[in-house]
Design a protein around this motif. Structure first.
Motif, PDB file in Angstrom:
ATOM      1  N   ALA A   1       0.845  -1.277  -0.043  1.00 13.33           N
ATOM      2  CA  ALA A   1      -0.067  -0.024  -0.038  1.00 13.33           C
ATOM      3  C   ALA A   1       0.871   1.253   0.152  1.00 13.33           C
ATOM      4  O   ALA A   1       0.396   2.309  -0.250  1.00 13.33           O
ATOM      5  CB  ALA A   1      -0.900  -0.105   1.360  1.00 13.33           C
ATOM      6  N   VAL A   2       2.069   1.165   0.469  1.00  8.39           N
ATOM      7  CA  VAL A   2       2.949   2.402   0.752  1.00  8.39           C
ATOM      8  C   VAL A   2       3.765   2.473  -0.365  1.00  8.39           C
ATOM      9  O   VAL A   2       3.962   3.352  -1.106  1.00  8.39           O
ATOM     10  CB  VAL A   2       3.561   2.572   2.241  1.00  8.39           C
ATOM     11  CG1 VAL A   2       4.249   3.650   2.185  1.00  8.39           C
ATOM     12  CG2 VAL A   2       2.489   2.569   3.390  1.00  8.39           C
ATOM     13  N   ASN A   3       4.570   1.316  -0.494  1.00  9.67           N
ATOM     14  CA  ASN A   3       5.837   1.345  -1.493  1.00  9.67           C
ATOM     15  C   ASN A   3       5.344   0.823  -2.718  1.00  9.67           C
ATOM     16  O   ASN A   3       6.106   0.955  -3.923  1.00  9.67           O
ATOM     17  CB  ASN A   3       6.929   0.488  -1.087  1.00  9.67           C
ATOM     18  CG  ASN A   3       7.398   1.215   0.340  1.00  9.67           C
ATOM     19  OD1 ASN A   3       7.332   2.408   0.384  1.00  9.67           O
ATOM     20  ND2 ASN A   3       8.160   0.416   1.231  1.00  9.67           N
ATOM     21  N   LYS A   4       4.437   0.250  -3.136  1.00 10.34           N
ATOM     22  CA  LYS A   4       3.627   0.211  -4.337  1.00 10.34           C
ATOM     23  C   LYS A   4       4.528  -1.043  -4.952  1.00 10.34           C
ATOM     24  O   LYS A   4       4.765  -0.990  -6.283  1.00 10.34           O
ATOM     25  CB  LYS A   4       3.473   1.215  -5.497  1.00 10.34           C
ATOM     26  CG  LYS A   4       2.678   2.440  -4.753  1.00 10.34           C
ATOM     27  CD  LYS A   4       1.400   2.171  -4.262  1.00 10.34           C
ATOM     28  CE  LYS A   4       0.645   3.281  -3.614  1.00 10.34           C
ATOM     29  NZ  LYS A   4      -0.859   2.931  -3.110  1.00 10.34           N
ATOM     30  N   VAL A   5       4.844  -1.991  -4.451  1.00 13.51           N
ATOM     31  CA  VAL A   5       5.681  -3.191  -4.675  1.00 13.51           C
ATOM     32  C   VAL A   5       4.854  -4.320  -5.241  1.00 13.51           C
ATOM     33  O   VAL A   5       3.826  -4.472  -4.967  1.00 13.51           O
ATOM     34  CB  VAL A   5       6.549  -3.780  -3.716  1.00 13.51           C
ATOM     35  CG1 VAL A   5       7.386  -4.862  -4.014  1.00 13.51           C
ATOM     36  CG2 VAL A   5       7.472  -2.794  -3.170  1.00 13.51           C
ATOM     37  N   GLU A   6       5.317  -4.729  -6.348  1.00 12.34           N
ATOM     38  CA  GLU A   6       4.823  -5.891  -7.015  1.00 12.34           C
ATOM     39  C   GLU A   6       4.947  -7.310  -6.130  1.00 12.34           C
ATOM     40  O   GLU A   6       5.901  -7.312  -5.508  1.00 12.34           O
ATOM     41  CB  GLU A   6       5.347  -6.070  -8.486  1.00 12.34           C
ATOM     42  CG  GLU A   6       5.120  -5.103  -9.571  1.00 12.34           C
ATOM     43  CD  GLU A   6       5.330  -5.428 -10.816  1.00 12.34           C
ATOM     44  OE1 GLU A   6       6.253  -6.391 -11.023  1.00 12.34           O
ATOM     45  OE2 GLU A   6       5.201  -4.499 -11.770  1.00 12.34           O
ATOM     46  N   PRO A   7       4.225  -8.227  -6.293  1.00 13.37           N
ATOM     47  CA  PRO A   7       4.072  -9.405  -5.538  1.00 13.37           C
ATOM     48  C   PRO A   7       5.146 -10.035  -6.100  1.00 13.37           C
ATOM     49  O   PRO A   7       6.031 -10.690  -4.849  1.00 13.37           O
ATOM     50  CB  PRO A   7       2.665 -10.260  -5.893  1.00 13.37           C
ATOM     51  CG  PRO A   7       1.855  -9.096  -6.211  1.00 13.37           C
ATOM     52  CD  PRO A   7       2.399  -7.820  -7.015  1.00 13.37           C
ATOM     53  N   ARG A   8       5.723 -10.200  -7.118  1.00 14.24           N
ATOM     54  CA  ARG A   8       7.006 -11.273  -7.377  1.00 14.24           C
ATOM     55  C   ARG A   8       8.302 -10.536  -6.792  1.00 14.24           C
ATOM     56  O   ARG A   8       9.122 -11.186  -6.408  1.00 14.24           O
ATOM     57  CB  ARG A   8       6.989 -11.165  -8.957  1.00 14.24           C
ATOM     58  CG  ARG A   8       7.152  -9.893  -9.879  1.00 14.24           C
ATOM     59  CD  ARG A   8       7.373 -10.274 -11.131  1.00 14.24           C
ATOM     60  NE  ARG A   8       7.295  -8.945 -12.010  1.00 14.24           N
ATOM     61  CZ  ARG A   8       7.444  -8.768 -13.096  1.00 14.24           C
ATOM     62  NH1 ARG A   8       7.485  -9.941 -14.014  1.00 14.24           N
ATOM     63  NH2 ARG A   8       7.467  -7.612 -13.790  1.00 14.24           N
ATOM     64  N   HIS A   9       8.243  -9.204  -6.782  1.00 15.94           N
ATOM     65  CA  HIS A   9       9.267  -8.337  -6.055  1.00 15.94           C
ATOM     66  C   HIS A   9       9.172  -8.639  -4.672  1.00 15.94           C
ATOM     67  O   HIS A   9      10.297  -8.676  -3.692  1.00 15.94           O
ATOM     68  CB  HIS A   9       9.415  -6.932  -6.476  1.00 15.94           C
ATOM     69  CG  HIS A   9      10.747  -6.133  -6.055  1.00 15.94           C
ATOM     70  ND1 HIS A   9      11.883  -6.929  -6.163  1.00 15.94           N
ATOM     71  CD2 HIS A   9      10.781  -5.123  -5.225  1.00 15.94           C
ATOM     72  CE1 HIS A   9      12.753  -6.028  -5.837  1.00 15.94           C
ATOM     73  NE2 HIS A   9      11.989  -5.076  -5.041  1.00 15.94           N
TER      74      HIS A   9
END
Length: 314
Positions: free
Chosen positions: A220-228
């Protein structure tokens, strides 16, 4: 404001007394599912709004309801698969709203620790006595519904006062002696348990609880993708595992059942769990068990080393 709230000293990571986990494990690994209870229209707190929208704030409220209806069961099945007992950061109002979830946790011998009453009611603005009452209510509720003597605390929505740690240690002692009120997850300053000063003088520690690996911060904060996120978890573990050859480290994955358990995210989490638990020299455990082991075997040596390096008496 006093540096570090005055509750811990600077203590370099290198050349500390060696921590030895059970069976020679290099890493003590625990998963902390945040199982939370939110109110659609909570009492107003002038310090912080519960929702970004006017009431009814349906997007935020209903996705969190999804977590308790759907996501929790999905995550619980996954943790069962890998033999992981959750250490639940619990909004204790859930005991009344969803007792069936508490029952599922009890059947699996999951730990329950306090995350306040509702995650929409903050510590900000409370008097010391009001905060004490809230903490007492949470510890008593966990005991009443599960028989557990609450060991740990994470302030609701990470809202804190200068008295929070003192109050949790004191109320735990008043209710259950040294069996309750022994660790906090609200200090993010280390990768090993560390002694924390509280005004009662009780033996009390900080438990590593990683904001960097927290799925809400990641998604929610850093907007990272699941694979990452999966890659992050593996790399985080690899570093702690390497350092754990010299002295035991702690890895925590804090999760939220409305984040990590969404269908498109769960496989990445599973891959990380499979990787971590695939190492034989990892202690898969709970927050309470880590805290109790550290207090019994490492706390006194840590205090002595801190005093020696800082030239002070603890």
């Amino acid at each position: 404001m006093k540096e570090s709230l005055g509750v811990y000293d600077y203590w370099p990571y290198q050349e500390r007394p060696r921590i030895q986990w059970p069976n020679g494990a290099k890493v003590a690994f625990w998963v902390a599912p945040n199982i939370e209870c939110y109110e659609l229209d909570p009492p107003a707190n002038p310090q912080r709004k519960a929702w970004p929208q006017p009431s009814p704030a349906l997007p935020g409220y209903t996705i969190r309801d999804y977590g308790n209806r759907v996501g929790h069961h999905r995550q619980m099945a996954l943790l069962d698969k890998y033999g992981i007992r959750g250490s639940v950061s619990l909004s204790v109002a859930l005991c009344d709203h969803h007792p069936e979830i508490i029952q599922l946790c009890a059947e699996r011998n999951w730990e329950l620790f306090s995350h306040g009453i509702y995650n929409t009611r903050y510590t900000y603005g409370l008097s010391e006595e009001q905060e004490r009452d809230m903490i007492r209510d949470s510890i008593e509720s966990i005991y009443r519904h599960s028989g557990q003597k609450c060991a740990g605390y994470l302030a609701p929505a990470l809202s804190h006062s200068e008295h929070t740690l003192d109050l949790f240690a004191e109320v735990g002692s008043e209710l259950f002696g040294d069996e309750a009120g022994i660790y906090t997850c609200d200090l993010f300053h280390d990768d090993q348990p560390t002694p924390v000063r509280v005004r009662s003088g009780k033996r009390f520690i900080s438990m590593p609880y990683s904001l960097e690996m927290n799925d809400t911060i990641v998604y929610a904060v850093n907007k990272v993708e699941p694979r990452h996120y999966c890659t992050m978890l593996k790399r985080h573990f690899d570093r702690l595992y390497e350092e754990g050859q010299e002295s035991g480290t702690v890895m925590c994955i804090p999760t939220h059942n409305y984040q990590v358990s969404c269908p498109h995210r769960l496989k990445a989490f599973e891959e990380a769990l499979e990787y971590i638990t695939g190492h034989s020299d990892v202690w898969v455990t709970t927050g309470r068990e880590i805290a109790e082991h550290y207090l019994q075997h490492d706390y006194d040596a840590a205090l002595a080393d801190i005093a020696n390096k800082n030239g002070s008496v603890q």
